[in-house]
Design a protein around this motif. Structure first.
Motif, PDB file in Angstrom:
ATOM      1  N   UNK A  98      45.745  53.939  58.998  1.00  0.00           N
ATOM      2  CA  UNK A  98      45.655  52.481  58.866  1.00  0.00           C
ATOM      3  C   UNK A  98      46.104  51.728  60.109  1.00  0.00           C
ATOM      4  N   UNK A  99      46.600  52.429  61.090  1.00  0.00           N
ATOM      5  CA  UNK A  99      47.065  51.764  62.302  1.00  0.00           C
ATOM      6  C   UNK A  99      48.323  50.959  62.108  1.00  0.00           C
ATOM      7  N   UNK A 100      49.061  51.219  61.030  1.00  0.00           N
ATOM      8  CA  UNK A 100      50.306  50.494  60.759  1.00  0.00           C
ATOM      9  C   UNK A 100      51.460  51.218  61.433  1.00  0.00           C
ATOM     10  N   UNK A 101      51.802  50.747  62.608  1.00  0.00           N
ATOM     11  CA  UNK A 101      52.853  51.385  63.374  1.00  0.00           C
ATOM     12  C   UNK A 101      54.215  51.000  62.824  1.00  0.00           C
ATOM     13  N   UNK A 102      55.210  51.863  62.965  1.00  0.00           N
ATOM     14  CA  UNK A 102      56.557  51.551  62.474  1.00  0.00           C
ATOM     15  C   UNK A 102      57.122  50.315  63.165  1.00  0.00           C
TER      16      UNK A 102
END
Length: 341
Positions: free
Chosen positions: A162-166
Motif C-alpha cells: 500500500x505504500x504506507x511507510x512507517x
C-alpha cells in the motif's frame, strides 16, 4: 575422417540435471536468507514470495507464447532461482511493482529474448536488478538503518503493498554502508571517522558481515556439490584482497581494508551465486579466473567512481558481454589443432 563407435540406446542418464542444480542453488541460499531476515526483518519474505509468484507467472506466459513446454519450464526451478536472487538484491520494503517490472525484464529481455534457458548471454537476475536500479533509484535506496528494530510483518506488508511507510521512516531508512563510505570519503573524512558511524560493524557493514559469511557458506556447499567451479569465486575474492590490500597498506587513513569491501554490499553473493553462473560466464579454467578478476576490478572501480554505491550488478553484466572474447583467447589448445592435413 576417424570416428568413435558409440553404444546403442538406452544410454545412462547424466547424474546432474537442471532441476537438481537449481535445487542445490536454492538450498545454498538458505543460510544467507535466514541471516538476512534476522538482520532486516520479515519484509524479505514478502519480497521472496512476490518475486517467486511473478517469476512463475511470467515464465509460464513466455513459454506458452514461444510454444515451449510450460510444465517442464516451471519444474526446472530456473525461474525460481532468478526470482530469489533478484529479491535478495532489493530493499525488504520495496514496492511490489518493482518486483513485477524487474522480473519481467529479467525473464523477458534477458532470458526468453535470447531463446530461453541456456541461451542467454546476460545473467537474468542482474539484468532485472540493473533495470529497476536505474529506473527507480529512490525506491532501491530505502534500506533499514543499522541498529534499529526491523519493521514487523504488518508494517512491511503495508509498505510493500500500500505504500504506507512507517511514521519514523526518516530514521528507519538510511544510506547503505557503501553510500555512507562514498559520501564521507568525498568529504575528506578519515577512515577512523567514517567507521565510527553505526552502519559499520567490526570488519564490514553492520548486519551485512554475517550475511556475506552466510553466502560464503552456501558457496562452499555448491563447491562440494560440484555445482560451480572454484575459479570464479577465487578470482573475485583474491583480486579484491590484493587490490584493496595494496591500497590500504599505502594509505590506511583513506582506503578501507579488504574485509570492508568483501563484507559489504553484494560482492560475496555475486562471487558465489551470480558470477559463477556457467551459462553467462566463461568455460575455460583460465577464462573463469580472468572473469572473476574482471568482476572484482570493475566492482571496485564502479564503487569508487560510478554513480551507484555498489557496482556489482553492472560489473557482472559487463563481464558477461566479455565472456565469449575471454574464452576465445583462453581456450585450451587441442593437440593437432591448426595442422593442415
Amino acid at each position: 575422417m576417424k570416428t568413435f563407435a558409440t553404444a546403442g540406446a538406452p544410454h545412462l542418464r547424466a547424474a546432474a540435471s537442471v532441476r537438481r542444480v537449481m535445487a542445490d542453488v536454492l538450498l545454498a541460499l538458505l543460510p544467507g536468507i535466514a541471516v538476512h531476515v534476522w538482520a532486516f526483518g520479515p519484509g524479505l519474505l514478502l519480497q521472496l514470495g512476490l518475486a517467486a509468484g511473478f517469476a512463475l507467472a511470467f515464465e509460464a506466459a513466455l513459454l506458452r507464447l514461444r510454444g515451449g513446454p510450460v510444465r517442464a519450464g516451471l519444474e526446472d526451478l530456473s525461474a525460481l532461482v532468478t526470482a530469489v536472487l533478484f529479491a535478495l538484491c532489493i530493499p525488504p520494503l520495496c514496492p511490489w511493482w518493482v518486483s513485477a517490472l524487474g522480473l519481467l525484464a529479467a525473464l523477458g529481455l534477458a532470458k526468453h529474448a535470447y531463446g530461453g534457458l541456456g541461451a542467454n548471454l546476460f545473467n537474468p537476475a542482474m539484468v532485472g536488478y540493473a533495470v529497476v536500479l536505474v529506473a527507480f533509484p529512490r525506491e532501491l535506496s530505502q534500506w533499514t538503518g543499522a541498529g534499529l528494530t526491523p519493521p514487523d510483518l504488518a508494517t512491511a506488508a503495508a509498505a510493500v503493498f500500500a505504500g504506507q511507510l512507517p511514521p519514523h521512516w526518516d530514521t528507519l531508512a538510511s544510506a547503505t554502508p557503501l553510500d555512507a563510505l562514498r559520501q564521507a570519503a568525498a568529504a575528506q573524512r578519515t577512515l577512523a571517522e567514517i567507521r565510527s558511524q553505526p552502519v559499520f560493524g567490526h570488519a564490514g557493514a553492520a548486519g551485512w558481515e554475517l550475511i556475506a559469511l552466510a553466502y560464503a557458506l552456501g558457496g562452499l556447499y555448491l563447491l562440494w556439490r560440484r555445482v560451480i567451479g572454484w575459479q570464479v569465486p577465487a578470482g573475485v575474492i583474491l583480486s579484491v584482497l590484493l587490490l584493496t590490500g595494496a591500497a590500504w597498506l599505502f594509505d590506511a587513513e583513506r582506503n578501507p581494508p579488504p574485509l570492508q569491501h568483501l563484507l559489504s554490499g553484494g560482492l560475496m553473493l555475486a562471487a558465489w551465486f551470480v558470477a559463477a553462473d556457467p551459462v553467462t560466464g566463461c568455460t575455460s579454467p583460465r577464462g573463469r579466473l580472468l572473469f572473476g578478476a574482471g568482476v572484482a576490478v570493475l566492482t571496485l572501480a564502479l564503487r569508487r567512481w560510478g554513480l551507484h554505491a555498489d557496482g556489482v550488478a553492472f560489473a557482472v553484466l559487463l563481464m558477461n558481454a566479455a565472456a565469449p572474447l575471454i574464452d576465445e583467447f583462453t581456450r585450451p589448445r587441442i593437440y593437432g589443432h591448426g595442422r593442415h592435413d
